[in-house]
Design a protein around this motif. Structure first.
Motif, PDB file in Angstrom:
ATOM      1  N   VAL A 319       0.843  -1.207   0.000  1.00 55.39           N
ATOM      2  CA  VAL A 319       0.000   0.000   0.000  1.00 55.39           C
ATOM      3  C   VAL A 319       0.872   1.249   0.000  1.00 55.39           C
ATOM      4  O   VAL A 319       0.549   2.249  -0.663  1.00 55.39           O
ATOM      5  CB  VAL A 319      -0.945  -0.018   1.221  1.00 55.39           C
ATOM      6  N   ASP A 320       1.990   1.198   0.709  1.00 58.61           N
ATOM      7  CA  ASP A 320       2.894   2.351   0.737  1.00 58.61           C
ATOM      8  C   ASP A 320       3.448   2.662  -0.645  1.00 58.61           C
ATOM      9  O   ASP A 320       3.676   3.827  -0.989  1.00 58.61           O
ATOM     10  CB  ASP A 320       4.045   2.104   1.717  1.00 58.61           C
ATOM     11  N   ASP A 321       3.694   1.604  -1.451  1.00 52.13           N
ATOM     12  CA  ASP A 321       4.170   1.832  -2.819  1.00 52.13           C
ATOM     13  C   ASP A 321       3.139   2.639  -3.621  1.00 52.13           C
ATOM     14  O   ASP A 321       3.494   3.544  -4.380  1.00 52.13           O
ATOM     15  CB  ASP A 321       4.426   0.501  -3.525  1.00 52.13           C
ATOM     16  N   LEU A 322       1.878   2.304  -3.456  1.00 52.43           N
ATOM     17  CA  LEU A 322       0.826   3.021  -4.164  1.00 52.43           C
ATOM     18  C   LEU A 322       0.701   4.455  -3.652  1.00 52.43           C
ATOM     19  O   LEU A 322       0.510   5.396  -4.433  1.00 52.43           O
ATOM     20  CB  LEU A 322      -0.506   2.285  -4.031  1.00 52.43           C
ATOM     21  N   THR A 323       0.826   4.623  -2.346  1.00 56.00           N
ATOM     22  CA  THR A 323       0.772   5.972  -1.788  1.00 56.00           C
ATOM     23  C   THR A 323       1.901   6.825  -2.342  1.00 56.00           C
ATOM     24  O   THR A 323       1.698   7.996  -2.701  1.00 56.00           O
ATOM     25  CB  THR A 323       0.858   5.918  -0.248  1.00 56.00           C
ATOM     26  N   ARG A 324       3.099   6.247  -2.450  1.00 64.28           N
ATOM     27  CA  ARG A 324       4.233   6.995  -3.009  1.00 64.28           C
ATOM     28  C   ARG A 324       3.979   7.362  -4.474  1.00 64.28           C
ATOM     29  O   ARG A 324       4.354   8.452  -4.911  1.00 64.28           O
ATOM     30  CB  ARG A 324       5.522   6.160  -2.879  1.00 64.28           C
ATOM     31  N   MET A 325       3.338   6.457  -5.223  1.00 64.75           N
ATOM     32  CA  MET A 325       3.049   6.769  -6.623  1.00 64.75           C
ATOM     33  C   MET A 325       2.095   7.956  -6.732  1.00 64.75           C
ATOM     34  O   MET A 325       2.328   8.895  -7.507  1.00 64.75           O
ATOM     35  CB  MET A 325       2.443   5.558  -7.331  1.00 64.75           C
ATOM     36  N   PHE A 326       1.008   7.938  -5.959  1.00 58.36           N
ATOM     37  CA  PHE A 326       0.043   9.038  -6.010  1.00 58.36           C
ATOM     38  C   PHE A 326       0.668  10.347  -5.522  1.00 58.36           C
ATOM     39  O   PHE A 326       0.393  11.419  -6.075  1.00 58.36           O
ATOM     40  CB  PHE A 326      -1.200   8.692  -5.192  1.00 58.36           C
ATOM     41  N   LEU A 327       1.515  10.274  -4.492  1.00 56.47           N
ATOM     42  CA  LEU A 327       2.204  11.481  -4.024  1.00 56.47           C
ATOM     43  C   LEU A 327       3.180  11.997  -5.084  1.00 56.47           C
ATOM     44  O   LEU A 327       3.292  13.205  -5.304  1.00 56.47           O
ATOM     45  CB  LEU A 327       2.964  11.189  -2.727  1.00 56.47           C
ATOM     46  N   GLY A 328       3.870  11.075  -5.739  1.00 53.42           N
ATOM     47  CA  GLY A 328       4.797  11.466  -6.792  1.00 53.42           C
ATOM     48  C   GLY A 328       4.097  12.211  -7.916  1.00 53.42           C
ATOM     49  O   GLY A 328       4.636  13.162  -8.492  1.00 53.42           O
ATOM     50  N   LEU A 330       1.278  14.011  -7.543  1.00 47.76           N
ATOM     51  CA  LEU A 330       0.915  15.335  -7.029  1.00 47.76           C
ATOM     52  C   LEU A 330       2.113  16.275  -7.013  1.00 47.76           C
ATOM     53  O   LEU A 330       1.973  17.480  -7.244  1.00 47.76           O
ATOM     54  CB  LEU A 330       0.345  15.205  -5.613  1.00 47.76           C
ATOM     55  N   ARG A 331       3.279  15.724  -6.762  1.00 47.02           N
ATOM     56  CA  ARG A 331       4.493  16.549  -6.676  1.00 47.02           C
ATOM     57  C   ARG A 331       5.206  16.701  -8.025  1.00 47.02           C
ATOM     58  O   ARG A 331       6.328  17.193  -8.089  1.00 47.02           O
ATOM     59  CB  ARG A 331       5.449  15.934  -5.647  1.00 47.02           C
ATOM     60  N   SER A 332       4.559  16.234  -9.097  1.00 45.21           N
ATOM     61  CA  SER A 332       5.087  16.321 -10.467  1.00 45.21           C
ATOM     62  C   SER A 332       6.381  15.538 -10.648  1.00 45.21           C
ATOM     63  O   SER A 332       7.177  15.825 -11.550  1.00 45.21           O
ATOM     64  CB  SER A 332       5.310  17.789 -10.866  1.00 45.21           C
ATOM     65  N   GLU A 333       6.597  14.537  -9.782  1.00 48.31           N
ATOM     66  CA  GLU A 333       7.758  13.658  -9.961  1.00 48.31           C
ATOM     67  C   GLU A 333       7.473  12.638 -11.062  1.00 48.31           C
ATOM     68  O   GLU A 333       8.405  12.134 -11.699  1.00 48.31           O
ATOM     69  CB  GLU A 333       8.076  12.950  -8.643  1.00 48.31           C
ATOM     70  N   ILE A 334       6.201  12.296 -11.270  1.00 48.71           N
ATOM     71  CA  ILE A 334       5.771  11.488 -12.410  1.00 48.71           C
ATOM     72  C   ILE A 334       4.620  12.233 -13.083  1.00 48.71           C
ATOM     73  O   ILE A 334       3.904  13.004 -12.443  1.00 48.71           O
ATOM     74  CB  ILE A 334       5.350  10.063 -11.997  1.00 48.71           C
ATOM     75  N   SER A 335       4.456  12.005 -14.364  1.00 48.88           N
ATOM     76  CA  SER A 335       3.501  12.819 -15.126  1.00 48.88           C
ATOM     77  C   SER A 335       2.126  12.174 -15.280  1.00 48.88           C
ATOM     78  O   SER A 335       1.182  12.853 -15.682  1.00 48.88           O
ATOM     79  CB  SER A 335       4.072  13.114 -16.517  1.00 48.88           C
ATOM     80  N   THR A 336       1.997  10.878 -14.980  1.00 50.18           N
ATOM     81  CA  THR A 336       0.709  10.206 -15.139  1.00 50.18           C
ATOM     82  C   THR A 336       0.508   9.186 -14.022  1.00 50.18           C
ATOM     83  O   THR A 336       1.452   8.796 -13.330  1.00 50.18           O
ATOM     84  CB  THR A 336       0.617   9.450 -16.481  1.00 50.18           C
ATOM     85  N   THR A 337      -0.740   8.766 -13.877  1.00 51.84           N
ATOM     86  CA  THR A 337      -1.097   7.595 -13.078  1.00 51.84           C
ATOM     87  C   THR A 337      -2.111   6.805 -13.900  1.00 51.84           C
ATOM     88  O   THR A 337      -2.576   7.301 -14.934  1.00 51.84           O
ATOM     89  CB  THR A 337      -1.737   7.977 -11.721  1.00 51.84           C
ATOM     90  N   PRO A 338      -2.491   5.612 -13.488  1.00 47.97           N
ATOM     91  CA  PRO A 338      -3.523   4.891 -14.232  1.00 47.97           C
ATOM     92  C   PRO A 338      -4.838   5.662 -14.307  1.00 47.97           C
ATOM     93  O   PRO A 338      -5.672   5.370 -15.162  1.00 47.97           O
ATOM     94  CB  PRO A 338      -3.687   3.596 -13.425  1.00 47.97           C
TER      95      PRO A 338
END
Length: 528
Positions: A319-328, A330-338
């Motif tokens: 679950v923490d991995d998913l939380t980090r993805m969604f936070l990333g 929001l912080r523009s560290e990644i440009s998309t999510t599913p």
């Protein structure tokens, strides 16, 4: 279609007198990377064409169309010449006409038509024309379809992208220019057009009127009232320009009577205002009663594909991995999510600290909107619609959370919301909870513009939420299916799909733009 169903459909449509069929292979089902035929007889569109022509019952009855791609097929690695060979094979198999994918480069299209004819293809070519409705839809669909956009179009459209009305006007003007050029420069090759409307008919109507293709004659509203003999006023060269006092009185009386009938037969209401539904594309936040509801993709997108998985999403095993993805995200560290195909929009950046706070708690945000108490419609971040107007928004947020948190939110709103807060929540098992009345519809974005009634561009109600809920949970299931059955990634993602709740909360106090966030974060029950 399952094996045997194609025969059933062909018999059914023939029985109903339907003659024209557009033969398409179709898209992969949601969650599948590749298209795998359910009926082994049909792996490509050409197989359907051949089959119809081989069955005497169908052969002489149906007129068959096939698709063509002036800008190239988005899924093909073949060069243009090879794609034209495929098109010729479909025509040789018995196709009667060609409908093209949408395009915007007329020069390229006219060259393509000559190449088609050089291949010995003589059937009619019907260009697919889609007037630009909004900048967002245009950008998404041209990317989806692999459409080549001329630099001139890009340059002229970019400065208008924040004004929906100007974009729509430009789209009409550009379509008129396209059709005029194709009609006059195709050397008689193009005799008809196929409009991709997205169920938004107003722009198409304006295009046809601009080309004078509607068959309507211009109505003369102003006439000169002259005290002259009737025969003189009725001379052919004066028709519509002169009118006697008696005739003017009669026409005015008749017009008032007919206008009264027109406005009183139906009455004020949604039926009478149906035309206003389709001013702009009506996606998941539009009016579900509109014929354009949900029509952002005219070909019914096939959902998440294996190729859509972004390396930046990592390999989620906890679950923490998913939380980090969604936070990333929001912080523009990644440009998309599913759940988001594009980077975080400027509007959401204005409430970024609130979204981060929710996400750190394990409430993964997938949709949100700040409150706005009247900003100019030309505002670069929040503006929409025509100029010289004012726009308003109620704050809302949507997120996935655990069942215990969903129950706590429901309890808080029921006890402390005092009618100011509405919610929808549902899980993948079909359970739905809400405090919105059965037929309640929350307008959360609206605008006031010159010479216009109040326009409501964003609506949240039960039907659209349930439609979105089905799509949202299918994304989790699709994502899970791309990993091997016993892998930790698949187990985690399927568990999320099975156990989490999708929650949507609206706060109606748009005058207090912090009301939603204060309500959530100041409550002891939620423990922020």
């Amino acid at each position: 279609m399952q094996e045997g169903l194609i025969d059933e459909v062909l018999k059914s449509v023939k029985f109903r007198g339907i003659q024209n069929i557009l033969a398409l292979r179709g898209d992969p089902p949601r969650g599948k990377e590749e298209w795998i035929p359910s009926d082994p007889r049909f792996t490509h569109a050409i197989d359907l064409v051949r089959y119809i022509r081989s069955v005497p019952e169908y052969s002489s009855h149906f007129c068959i169309g096939v698709a063509a791609y002036p800008d190239g097929h988005p899924d093909s690695t073949a060069d243009e010449d090879a794609e034209l060979d495929v098109l010729k094979a479909k025509v040789d198999a018995g196709a009667d006409f060609i409908v093209t994918q949408l395009f915007y480069d007329v020069d390229r299209f006219l060259i393509w038509v000559k190449k088609v004819r050089a291949k010995g293809i003589t059937v009619p070519i019907i260009p697919g024309i889609m007037p630009i409705q909004t900048y967002g839809t245009f950008a998404r669909l041209t990317k989806l379809c692999g459409t080549k956009v001329p630099p001139k179009l890009e340059d002229e459209l970019a400065p208008l992208k924040h004004d929906d009305s100007l974009v729509k006007d430009y789209g009409v003007k550009y379509a008129i220019e396209m059709l005029h050029r194709i009609s006059t420069e195709s050397e008689g090759e193009i005799k008809g057009f196929h409009f991709c409307t997205l169920n938004l008919e107003k722009s198409v109507q304006r295009v046809l009127e601009g080309l004078h293709w509607t068959g309507a004659t211009s109505e003369v509203h102003n006439k000169l009232i002259a005290d002259i003999p009737e025969p003189l006023a009725e001379r052919p060269q004066d028709t519509g320009l002169l009118i006697t006092p008696t005739s003017a009185s009669n026409e005015a009386t008749s017009g008032l009577v007919s206008r009264t009938k027109a406005t009183t037969e139906v009455g004020k209401g949604e039926l009478n205002n149906a035309a206003s539904w389709d001013d702009f594309p009506n996606g998941r936040f539009g009016d579900f009663k509109s014929p354009a509801f949900g029509n952002q993709d005219p070909w019914g997108g096939s959902g998440m594909m294996h190729s859509d998985i972004h390396p930046q999403w990592g390999l989620p095993r906890t679950v923490d991995d998913l939380t980090r993805m969604f936070l990333g995200y929001l912080r523009s560290e990644i440009s998309t999510t599913p759940f988001s195909e594009t980077p975080l929009c400027p509007e959401s950046v204005t409430i970024l600290p609130h979204l981060e706070k929710l996400t750190k708690r394990g409430w993964w945000t997938v949709g949100s909107q700040p409150g706005v108490d009247g900003l100019p419609s030309g505002d670069e971040i929040f503006g929409w619609g025509p100029k010289s107007g004012w726009v308003f928004q109620k704050a809302f947020v949507e997120f996935f959370c655990e069942g215990g948190d969903a129950r706590a939110i429901e309890k808080l709103i029921d006890e402390e919301g005092k009618g100011w807060v509405h919610y929808f929540m549902a899980n993948g098992k079909g359970e739905v909870r809400s405090n919105v009345p059965q037929d309640g519809r929350n307008a959360v974005t609206w605008g006031i513009f010159p010479a216009s009634e109040i326009l409501q561009s964003t609506i949240i109600e039960r039907e659209s939420f349930l439609t979105w809920k089905e799509e949202a949970f299918s994304i989790w299931t699709s994502w899970a299916s791309f990993y091997r059955p016993d892998s930790p990634e698949r187990k985690l993602l399927q568990q999320v799909a099975d156990e989490r709740w999708l929650v949507s909360i609206v706060h109606h106090d748009y005058k207090n733009t912090d009301a939603l966030w204060t309500f959530l974060f100041d409550s002891k029950e939620l423990g922020f």
